[in-house]
Design an enzyme around this catalytic site. Structure first.
Site, mmCIF file in Angstrom:
data_model
loop_
_atom_site.group_PDB
_atom_site.id
_atom_site.type_symbol
_atom_site.label_atom_id
_atom_site.label_comp_id
_atom_site.label_asym_id
_atom_site.label_seq_id
_atom_site.Cartn_x
_atom_site.Cartn_y
_atom_site.Cartn_z
ATOM 1 N N ASN A 177 -48.899 -52.636 75.253
ATOM 2 C CA ASN A 177 -48.354 -52.625 73.901
ATOM 3 C C ASN A 177 -47.011 -51.780 73.594
ATOM 4 O O ASN A 177 -46.737 -51.155 72.734
ATOM 5 C CB ASN A 177 -49.390 -51.840 72.738
ATOM 6 C CG ASN A 177 -49.238 -52.434 71.435
ATOM 7 O OD1 ASN A 177 -48.232 -53.166 71.106
ATOM 8 N ND2 ASN A 177 -49.634 -51.450 70.567
ATOM 9 N N ILE B 126 -45.768 -42.989 69.086
ATOM 10 C CA ILE B 126 -45.682 -41.503 68.900
ATOM 11 C C ILE B 126 -45.516 -41.065 70.054
ATOM 12 O O ILE B 126 -44.788 -39.986 70.249
ATOM 13 C CB ILE B 126 -47.048 -41.144 68.353
ATOM 14 C CG1 ILE B 126 -47.238 -41.952 67.027
ATOM 15 C CG2 ILE B 126 -47.004 -39.515 68.001
ATOM 16 C CD1 ILE B 126 -48.831 -41.705 66.441
ATOM 17 N N GLY C 131 -45.348 -45.761 74.012
ATOM 18 C CA GLY C 131 -45.743 -46.315 72.672
ATOM 19 C C GLY C 131 -44.781 -45.579 71.653
ATOM 20 O O GLY C 131 -43.931 -44.694 71.875
ATOM 21 N N LYS D 61 -62.456 -42.668 67.679
ATOM 22 C CA LYS D 61 -61.583 -41.257 67.664
ATOM 23 C C LYS D 61 -62.622 -40.228 67.295
ATOM 24 O O LYS D 61 -62.594 -39.027 68.037
ATOM 25 C CB LYS D 61 -60.822 -41.379 66.357
ATOM 26 C CG LYS D 61 -59.577 -42.416 66.439
ATOM 27 C CD LYS D 61 -58.661 -41.939 67.878
ATOM 28 C CE LYS D 61 -57.618 -42.701 67.951
ATOM 29 N NZ LYS D 61 -57.097 -42.349 69.202
ATOM 30 N N THR E 257 -58.647 -40.834 59.958
ATOM 31 C CA THR E 257 -59.816 -41.831 59.674
ATOM 32 C C THR E 257 -61.030 -41.370 60.044
ATOM 33 O O THR E 257 -61.915 -41.940 59.439
ATOM 34 C CB THR E 257 -59.397 -43.139 60.573
ATOM 35 O OG1 THR E 257 -60.205 -44.341 60.142
ATOM 36 C CG2 THR E 257 -59.709 -42.778 61.900
ATOM 37 N N ASP F 296 -52.944 -48.460 84.767
ATOM 38 C CA ASP F 296 -54.036 -48.925 83.904
ATOM 39 C C ASP F 296 -55.234 -47.740 83.735
ATOM 40 O O ASP F 296 -55.875 -47.782 84.850
ATOM 41 C CB ASP F 296 -54.546 -50.242 84.083
ATOM 42 C CG ASP F 296 -55.588 -50.699 82.823
ATOM 43 O OD1 ASP F 296 -56.098 -49.948 82.357
ATOM 44 O OD2 ASP F 296 -55.373 -51.862 82.603
ATOM 45 N N LEU F 297 -55.328 -47.027 82.901
ATOM 46 C CA LEU F 297 -56.417 -45.902 82.863
ATOM 47 C C LEU F 297 -57.601 -46.380 82.968
ATOM 48 O O LEU F 297 -58.506 -45.466 83.190
ATOM 49 C CB LEU F 297 -56.231 -44.903 81.635
ATOM 50 C CG LEU F 297 -54.660 -44.134 81.559
ATOM 51 C CD1 LEU F 297 -54.221 -43.609 80.406
ATOM 52 C CD2 LEU F 297 -54.574 -43.044 82.880
ATOM 53 N N SER G 94 -57.379 -38.981 64.242
ATOM 54 C CA SER G 94 -56.707 -39.774 62.914
ATOM 55 C C SER G 94 -57.651 -39.121 61.879
ATOM 56 O O SER G 94 -58.635 -38.879 61.972
ATOM 57 C CB SER G 94 -57.117 -41.178 63.271
ATOM 58 O OG SER G 94 -56.934 -41.718 62.053
ATOM 59 N N PHE H 13 -52.069 -40.208 74.576
ATOM 60 C CA PHE H 13 -51.823 -41.331 73.449
ATOM 61 C C PHE H 13 -52.435 -42.505 73.828
ATOM 62 O O PHE H 13 -52.928 -43.220 72.865
ATOM 63 C CB PHE H 13 -50.453 -41.357 73.164
ATOM 64 C CG PHE H 13 -49.516 -40.207 72.419
ATOM 65 C CD1 PHE H 13 -49.749 -39.778 71.464
ATOM 66 C CD2 PHE H 13 -48.874 -39.616 73.441
ATOM 67 C CE1 PHE H 13 -48.994 -38.778 70.917
ATOM 68 C CE2 PHE H 13 -48.198 -38.391 72.923
ATOM 69 C CZ PHE H 13 -48.378 -38.093 71.544
ATOM 70 N N TYR I 71 -62.593 -48.818 65.997
ATOM 71 C CA TYR I 71 -61.411 -48.026 66.112
ATOM 72 C C TYR I 71 -61.777 -46.723 65.682
ATOM 73 O O TYR I 71 -61.630 -45.452 66.722
ATOM 74 C CB TYR I 71 -60.153 -48.725 65.824
ATOM 75 C CG TYR I 71 -59.114 -47.660 65.399
ATOM 76 C CD1 TYR I 71 -58.418 -47.253 66.546
ATOM 77 C CD2 TYR I 71 -58.889 -47.032 64.231
ATOM 78 C CE1 TYR I 71 -57.548 -46.308 66.316
ATOM 79 C CE2 TYR I 71 -58.000 -45.868 64.053
ATOM 80 C CZ TYR I 71 -57.322 -45.605 65.073
ATOM 81 O OH TYR I 71 -56.279 -44.751 64.970
ATOM 82 N N ASN J 77 -50.531 -40.764 58.095
ATOM 83 C CA ASN J 77 -49.721 -41.929 58.505
ATOM 84 C C ASN J 77 -48.367 -41.920 59.100
ATOM 85 O O ASN J 77 -47.393 -41.741 58.372
ATOM 86 C CB ASN J 77 -49.744 -42.754 57.337
ATOM 87 C CG ASN J 77 -51.121 -43.180 56.914
ATOM 88 O OD1 ASN J 77 -52.013 -42.635 56.523
ATOM 89 N ND2 ASN J 77 -51.283 -44.674 56.515
HETATM 90 C C1 UD1 Z 1 -54.336 -47.743 59.139
HETATM 91 C C2 UD1 Z 1 -55.919 -47.985 59.606
HETATM 92 C C3 UD1 Z 1 -56.059 -46.610 60.223
HETATM 93 C C4 UD1 Z 1 -55.363 -46.312 61.210
HETATM 94 C C5 UD1 Z 1 -53.719 -46.346 60.748
HETATM 95 C C6 UD1 Z 1 -52.962 -46.060 61.836
HETATM 96 C C7 UD1 Z 1 -56.800 -49.673 58.407
HETATM 97 C C8 UD1 Z 1 -57.739 -49.909 57.475
HETATM 98 N N1 UD1 Z 1 -56.805 -48.360 58.535
HETATM 99 O O1 UD1 Z 1 -54.215 -46.838 57.924
HETATM 100 O O2 UD1 Z 1 -57.593 -46.608 60.604
HETATM 101 O O3 UD1 Z 1 -55.667 -44.805 61.853
HETATM 102 O O4 UD1 Z 1 -53.456 -47.606 60.306
HETATM 103 O O5 UD1 Z 1 -51.801 -46.084 61.637
HETATM 104 O O6 UD1 Z 1 -56.093 -50.561 58.818
HETATM 105 N N2 UD1 Z 1 -50.572 -51.697 52.742
HETATM 106 C C9 UD1 Z 1 -50.242 -52.908 51.746
HETATM 107 N N3 UD1 Z 1 -49.444 -53.800 52.512
HETATM 108 C C10 UD1 Z 1 -49.609 -53.996 53.617
HETATM 109 C C11 UD1 Z 1 -50.016 -53.115 54.585
HETATM 110 C C12 UD1 Z 1 -50.499 -51.917 54.015
HETATM 111 O O7 UD1 Z 1 -50.296 -52.789 50.474
HETATM 112 O O8 UD1 Z 1 -49.171 -55.191 54.299
HETATM 113 C C13 UD1 Z 1 -51.188 -50.713 51.980
HETATM 114 C C14 UD1 Z 1 -52.650 -50.236 52.475
HETATM 115 O O9 UD1 Z 1 -53.429 -51.068 51.683
HETATM 116 C C15 UD1 Z 1 -52.550 -48.738 52.305
HETATM 117 C C16 UD1 Z 1 -51.201 -48.591 52.704
HETATM 118 O O10 UD1 Z 1 -50.481 -49.498 52.550
HETATM 119 O O11 UD1 Z 1 -52.802 -48.407 51.014
HETATM 120 C C17 UD1 Z 1 -51.171 -47.912 54.035
HETATM 121 O O12 UD1 Z 1 -51.571 -49.050 54.840
HETATM 122 P P1 UD1 Z 1 -51.370 -48.885 56.626
HETATM 123 O O13 UD1 Z 1 -49.971 -48.701 56.928
HETATM 124 O O14 UD1 Z 1 -52.148 -50.124 57.019
HETATM 125 O O15 UD1 Z 1 -52.269 -47.625 56.918
HETATM 126 P P2 UD1 Z 1 -53.957 -47.131 56.845
HETATM 127 O O16 UD1 Z 1 -54.639 -48.293 56.035
HETATM 128 O O17 UD1 Z 1 -53.706 -45.940 55.865
#
Ligand code: UD1
Length: 347
Positions: free
Chosen positions: A38, A15, A13, A157, A130, A61-62, A128, A84, A153, A183
């Site tokens: 994936n 990471i 994957g 975690k 999150t 498959d775990l 995460s 992971f 999800y 992120n």
């Molecule tokens: C998302 C997940 C989070 C997970 C992480 C894993 C959600 C709500 N959260 O985090 O639980 O741990 O991915 O990688 O899905 N954005 C845009 N347009 C887009 C996509 C994103 O504006 O098309 C903005 C989002 O609103 C956010 C930022 O970009 O402010 C980052 O978004 P994203 O990459 O999806 O990460 P997270 O939402 O922080």
């Protein structure tokens, strides 16, 4: 240096593959388990291109408890695991919670069950940021309270961390570290490996690079009415290679007996927050092109701002992120161009 084999689940994957490279480059011998749900076997070729060394690979498959048991019987020397393998799409987890509890929790329990029999098992868990939800204070330290999860999800975690912590409490010889990623973005600088989202990307950076290459019409920026400098949400974007190296550092900490407790938690981020518009500007600079975007409503479940306090990782783990946002976006863009070329050749 270690000559012992390390198991990396989900090692093909995003990471996982970068961490396999980092492990091999530090002299670790790696065995990968992946069920290709994936990911792709091509990633094994990418890893080999970079390191000159093909890791052992088992397509397992775990969720198959017997297969997990059989694996640890076959590879009886393995007692170090970086885990992971998991599902990670927030929206999908809301629609199919049981899939998430099975993929992310059952598998964890099966692995821990086997590792718990070993005299000195070491375990690194992908957690995460999150778990903090919208933290009350920024930057976010590891002591910030864990908030009620917004999605199955996120819940997996939190529950995963608790399961590991409970295991560590009853087995003092079992050592574990949960790494709370902010992120993760970017790709290996060689562009031999990178992120391969299936279908429409949900995360910001793959959406940006796919828009820039012409696969998507324009990026939707989710909300510009957040209480931030430019109104767009703020995140801590960390280069996947920095993240990968942190896993090697964390495992080495356990192997060398440097841990303070047999269960520890670290934030992995850069410590710096960037808004969505700042990311777009930075991408436009490194790619030397304009990115078409429009402002749309906020995405449900999104938080305003999250970035890490990295003091604990810096001081105790002796790790910090070295690469910049520009570096990360540059590598993601290089990778997107490679993916595009490959797809053209296939068609
Ligand atoms: C998302 C997940 C989070 C997970 C992480 C894993 C959600 C709500 N959260 O985090 O639980 O741990 O991915 O990688 O899905 N954005 C845009 N347009 C887009 C996509 C994103 O504006 O098309 C903005 C989002 O609103 C956010 C930022 O970009 O402010 C980052 O978004 P994203 O990459 O999806 O990460 P997270 O939402 O922080």
């Amino acid at each position: 240096m270690s000559s012992k084999r390390v198991l990396v689940t989900g090692g093909l994957g995003f990471i996982g593959s970068h961490t396999v490279v980092a492990l091999q480059q530090e002299g670790f011998e790696v065995v990968i388990i992946d069920n290709l749900s994936n990911s792709s076997l091509d990633v094994l070729g990418g890893i080999t291109q970079i390191t000159g060394n093909t890791p052992e690979f088992e397509n397992i498959d775990l969720r198959d408890k017997t297969a997990v048991k059989d694996f640890f019987e076959k590879y009886e020397d393995i007692e170090d695991v970086i885990h992971f393998a998991a599902s990670k799409a927030v929206g999908e987890s809301v629609l199919n919670p049981l899939l998430y509890y099975e993929n992310n929790i059952s598998t964890l329990v099966y692995i821990l069950h086997e590792l718990n029999k070993k005299p000195s098992a070491k375990f690194i868990f992908s957690s995460s940021c999150t778990v903090y939800g919208q933290a009350d204070e920024l930057p976010i330290t590891e002591n910030a309270p864990v908030k009620k999860a917004e999605s199955p999800y996120g819940n997996t975690k939190q529950i995963g961390e608790e399961i590991i912590n409970d295991t560590c409490k009853i087995n003092v010889d079992f050592k574990a570290i949960a790494l709370r990623y902010f992120n993760p973005i970017g790709a290996h600088p060689t562009a031999e490996i990178g992120e391969l989202p299936i279908g429409t990307p949900q995360n910001l950076i793959p959406y940006i690079t796919q828009t820039a290459i012409g696969k998507r019409e324009e990026l939707s920026v989710f909300g510009n009415d957040y209480p931030t400098n430019d109104g767009t949400a703020i995140r801590d974007y960390i280069h996947v290679m920095d993240l990968a190296e942190a896993h090697v550092t964390a495992l080495s900490r356990l192997i060398n007996g440097k841990e303070k407790n047999n269960y520890e938690v670290f934030n992995l981020g850069t410590g710096k927050g960037n808004s969505v518009l700042e990311v777009i500007r930075s991408f436009e600079k490194v790619s030397e092109q304009n990115l078409p975007y429009k402002i749309v409503d906020r995405r449900e479940g999104d938080i305003t701002a999250a970035y890490a306090d990295t003091t604990k990782a810096n001081e105790e783990l002796g790790w910090k992120a070295n690469r910049s946002l520009d570096d990360a976006l540059q590598s993601a863009w290089k990778w997107q161009k490679v993916v595009e070329k490959r797809e053209e050749e296939e068609n």
